[in-house]
Design a protein around this motif. Structure first.
Motif, PDB file in Angstrom:
ATOM      1  N   UNK A  22     -16.794 -39.529  11.448  1.00 46.70           N
ATOM      2  CA  UNK A  22     -16.271 -38.745  12.652  1.00 46.70           C
ATOM      3  C   UNK A  22     -15.184 -38.277  12.719  1.00 46.70           C
ATOM      4  N   UNK A  23     -14.100 -38.878  12.062  1.00 45.16           N
ATOM      5  CA  UNK A  23     -12.781 -38.362  11.954  1.00 45.16           C
ATOM      6  C   UNK A  23     -12.818 -37.118  10.925  1.00 45.16           C
ATOM      7  N   UNK A  24     -13.750 -37.083  10.246  1.00 40.71           N
ATOM      8  CA  UNK A  24     -13.745 -35.798   9.271  1.00 40.71           C
ATOM      9  C   UNK A  24     -14.238 -34.593   9.942  1.00 40.71           C
ATOM     10  N   UNK A  25     -14.964 -34.930  11.083  1.00 42.20           N
ATOM     11  CA  UNK A  25     -15.830 -33.967  12.076  1.00 42.20           C
ATOM     12  C   UNK A  25     -17.174 -34.008  12.036  1.00 42.20           C
ATOM     13  N   UNK A  26     -17.700 -34.954  11.434  1.00 46.03           N
ATOM     14  CA  UNK A  26     -19.015 -35.007  11.231  1.00 46.03           C
ATOM     15  C   UNK A  26     -19.719 -35.590  12.516  1.00 46.03           C
ATOM     16  N   UNK A  27     -20.948 -35.003  12.949  1.00 46.13           N
ATOM     17  CA  UNK A  27     -21.608 -35.589  14.170  1.00 46.13           C
ATOM     18  C   UNK A  27     -22.399 -36.957  13.835  1.00 46.13           C
ATOM     19  N   UNK A  28     -21.996 -38.209  14.246  1.00 41.82           N
ATOM     20  CA  UNK A  28     -22.563 -39.319  13.873  1.00 41.82           C
ATOM     21  C   UNK A  28     -23.325 -40.102  14.803  1.00 41.82           C
ATOM     22  N   UNK A  29     -24.466 -40.599  14.363  1.00 40.54           N
ATOM     23  CA  UNK A  29     -25.070 -41.590  15.367  1.00 40.54           C
ATOM     24  C   UNK A  29     -25.272 -42.763  14.761  1.00 40.54           C
ATOM     25  N   UNK A  30     -24.800 -43.954  15.602  1.00 42.46           N
ATOM     26  CA  UNK A  30     -24.835 -45.362  15.293  1.00 42.46           C
ATOM     27  C   UNK A  30     -25.989 -45.811  15.988  1.00 42.46           C
ATOM     28  N   UNK A  31     -26.916 -46.767  15.256  1.00 39.39           N
ATOM     29  CA  UNK A  31     -27.766 -47.308  15.865  1.00 39.39           C
ATOM     30  C   UNK A  31     -27.841 -48.737  15.821  1.00 39.39           C
ATOM     31  N   UNK A  32     -27.909 -49.563  17.054  1.00 41.64           N
ATOM     32  CA  UNK A  32     -27.743 -50.838  17.001  1.00 41.64           C
ATOM     33  C   UNK A  32     -28.251 -51.672  17.967  1.00 41.64           C
ATOM     34  N   UNK A  33     -29.036 -52.695  17.778  1.00 42.72           N
ATOM     35  CA  UNK A  33     -29.700 -53.374  19.029  1.00 42.72           C
ATOM     36  C   UNK A  33     -28.895 -54.363  19.239  1.00 42.72           C
ATOM     37  N   UNK A  34     -27.965 -54.948  18.883  1.00 40.77           N
ATOM     38  CA  UNK A  34     -27.164 -56.113  19.297  1.00 40.77           C
ATOM     39  C   UNK A  34     -25.792 -55.601  19.553  1.00 40.77           C
ATOM     40  N   UNK A  35     -24.875 -56.608  19.182  1.00 43.24           N
ATOM     41  CA  UNK A  35     -23.555 -56.458  19.091  1.00 43.24           C
ATOM     42  C   UNK A  35     -22.917 -55.508  18.211  1.00 43.24           C
ATOM     43  N   UNK A  36     -22.096 -54.550  18.479  1.00 47.11           N
ATOM     44  CA  UNK A  36     -21.438 -53.975  17.278  1.00 47.11           C
ATOM     45  C   UNK A  36     -20.529 -54.735  16.309  1.00 47.11           C
ATOM     46  N   UNK A  37     -20.464 -54.516  15.090  1.00 45.36           N
ATOM     47  CA  UNK A  37     -19.627 -55.616  14.266  1.00 45.36           C
ATOM     48  C   UNK A  37     -20.489 -56.438  13.402  1.00 45.36           C
ATOM     49  N   UNK A  38     -22.013 -56.493  13.697  1.00 42.29           N
ATOM     50  CA  UNK A  38     -23.051 -56.983  12.915  1.00 42.29           C
ATOM     51  C   UNK A  38     -22.864 -58.585  12.775  1.00 42.29           C
ATOM     52  N   UNK A  39     -23.494 -59.377  11.783  1.00 40.73           N
ATOM     53  CA  UNK A  39     -23.453 -60.990  11.739  1.00 40.73           C
ATOM     54  C   UNK A  39     -22.207 -61.211  11.540  1.00 40.73           C
ATOM     55  N   UNK A  40     -21.308 -60.891  10.802  1.00 39.02           N
ATOM     56  CA  UNK A  40     -20.099 -61.371  10.381  1.00 39.02           C
ATOM     57  C   UNK A  40     -19.175 -61.929  11.526  1.00 39.02           C
ATOM     58  N   UNK A  41     -18.634 -60.965  12.164  1.00 35.71           N
ATOM     59  CA  UNK A  41     -17.578 -61.125  13.363  1.00 35.71           C
ATOM     60  C   UNK A  41     -18.307 -61.841  14.537  1.00 35.71           C
ATOM     61  N   UNK A  42     -19.585 -61.680  14.786  1.00 28.67           N
ATOM     62  CA  UNK A  42     -20.369 -61.914  15.871  1.00 28.67           C
ATOM     63  C   UNK A  42     -21.157 -63.317  15.773  1.00 28.67           C
ATOM     64  N   UNK A  43     -21.595 -63.654  14.738  1.00 28.31           N
ATOM     65  CA  UNK A  43     -22.548 -64.871  14.401  1.00 28.31           C
ATOM     66  C   UNK A  43     -22.348 -65.665  13.114  1.00 28.31           C
ATOM     67  N   UNK A  44     -21.297 -64.986  12.334  1.00 30.65           N
ATOM     68  CA  UNK A  44     -21.280 -65.542  10.895  1.00 30.65           C
ATOM     69  C   UNK A  44     -19.887 -66.166  10.633  1.00 30.65           C
TER      70      UNK A  44
END
Length: 458
Positions: A22-44
């Motif tokens: 996105x910083x390079x000007x790309x149009x980006x979509x992020x799809x996440x059903x739970x909390x951003x960050x994933x398993x490691x910071x949230x549940x791991x």
């Protein structure tokens, strides 16, 4: 149909790719059903290590006698420990969201493929020039609906007074160590006769002996019957050992830490050309390419090295591949790991068992840490370093540590392996005396001696 330059399916470690694109000007979509960050910071790995910090303090007080200090613990406020840990977790999603600029659109929901380049989420269809699958893994589902997986620990709503944990890997031993250390009655149920079976045999043996001094471990044991008593809110278990003898056991919580599985079955890949391997993970080549053009897979979803630091390394390489025209395949020189427990283990490279199995020429040495005054000050006799060396060129094939701060000490070995993999560098370098890392010096000296013996024998 909404169009993007990049879709990142999974809001874990690959969010750094989304942010930088996105910083390079790309149009980006992020799809996440739970909390951003994933398993490691949230549940791991992150919250579990926060818990281990409390366990280390508790263990230090419990074991103060070996330092001739009479100390007792009056109270451990486990509720407060989880309150603080839960509060930390509660901020993660927001902190990740703040890292994105206006070029990133976050879709909160479960993404499923409609075709090779189309993903549907919450009834909307998205497409992109490039798609990166980073959907990770999930814990194996417990066989009883009231039982927990590791995902249920964070955030923990009710702290149990007792817990039984099923498993023998690093998640099982780390959590068993924590719960036991903070005064929760803990029993670890192990189907086989050993813990951490993938570690080097000599390291594993030391770990198992020391770990079992603190934690109640039932080896060669399975749960024959599971009943949850609603009125008492406890599990009533019938345990069975290898002699088919049974014993009752009750506990407020039952946790299964018996492995993780791919999330690929949740993505509707049947609608695409994306293929899976025999284990159910997404197939990829050395450039992270799946069997569908311009669709990539990184991290645990590829089923190769299911470690957070491996995923971060892969995502960094993926960014260079996509946006810096660096088309070299990623080849890990080595893949280290650690078990943050009591005792602590750090490991990199091949085990002696694997070297024998593959017919690799090697010499090995096992050296205690007692030449280091800092190590001696811990009043622990068990810590050791094991090196496995290629006797033809002094290359470090494997290094395995068990003892306090092993993961930190290992980085000195990793630096040598990364730059110029030669055990003689560890022998010849200048160490701060009497730092804990100085324990690596006699280990390196012994390894070089073993190489020289090998050469003389030839």
């Amino acid at each position: 149909m909404k169009e993007f330059d990049l879709i990142v399916l999974g809001g874990g470690r690959a969010t750094s790719l989304a942010k930088n694109a996105a910083k390079k000007g790309k149009k980006v979509a992020v799809i996440e059903k739970s909390a951003l960050g994933g398993t490691c910071p949230n549940r791991g790995c992150v919250p579990s290590k926060l818990l281990i910090g409390y366990a280390e303090v508790s263990r230090a007080i419990q074991e103060a006698k070996r330092h001739y200090i009479d100390a007792t613990i009056k109270k451990i406020d486990v509720e407060k420990i989880f309150e603080k840990t839960n509060h930390y977790i509660s901020k993660i999603d927001e902190n990740y969201q703040k890292k994105f600029n206006e070029n990133v659109t976050v879709f909160r929901g479960e993404g499923k493929f409609v075709s090779n380049k189309v993903i549907e989420v919450n009834g909307e269809q998205l497409t992109a020039k490039q798609i990166v699958i980073a959907t990770g893994t999930r814990p194996m589902k417990p066989p009883h609906e009231k039982a927990w997986s590791s995902d249920d620990i964070f955030p923990l709503k009710k702290v149990p007074k007792s817990i039984a944990i099923v498993g023998s890997g690093f998640i099982a031993v780390e959590l068993a160590n924590f719960f036991d250390a903070v005064g929760i009655k803990t029993k670890l149920l192990v189907r086989s006769g050993e813990l951490l079976k993938n570690e080097d045999g000599e390291i594993q043996a030391v770990f198992q002996e020391e770990f079992s001094k603190n934690v109640d471990v039932a080896f060669n044991t399975t749960i024959k019957e599971t009943h949850y008593n609603e009125s008492k809110q406890v599990f009533e278990l019938i345990l069975e050992n290898k002699e088919r003898q049974t014993t009752p056991h009750s506990c407020e919580a039952l946790l299964y830490a018996t492995g993780r599985e791919s999330n690929a079955d949740l993505l509707n890949l049947e609608a695409t050309n994306i293929e899976l391997d025999k284990r159910g993970f997404i197939k990829r080549n050395e450039f992270f390419e799946t069997t569908a053009k311009d669709v990539y897979v990184v991290g645990d979803a590829g089923g190769e090295y299911m470690l957070q630091h491996a995923a971060a390394y892969e995502v960094n390489h993926m960014e260079k591949y996509l946006y810096e025209d660096k088309k070299e395949p990623l080849k890990f020189k080595y893949m280290p790991h650690a078990v943050f427990c009591e005792p602590e283990i750090a490991s990199v490279g091949i085990t002696e068992e694997k070297a024998k199995e593959e017919g690799i020429a090697y010499v090995s040495s096992v050296t205690n840490w007692l030449a280091s005054a800092k190590a001696e000050s811990t009043k622990l006799k068990y810590p050791i370093t094991k090196f496995i060396i290629n006797p033809n060129n002094y290359e470090i094939l494997g290094c395995h540590l068990v003892g306090p701060q092993s993961a930190t000490m290992m980085h000195q070995v990793l630096a040598v392996m990364h730059l110029d993999n030669d055990i003689r560098h560890l022998k010849e370098m200048l160490y701060i005396h009497p730092a804990l890392s100085e324990a690596l010096l006699p280990a390196a000296v012994n390894s070089v001696k073993e190489v020289e013996k090998y050469k003389e024998a030839k």
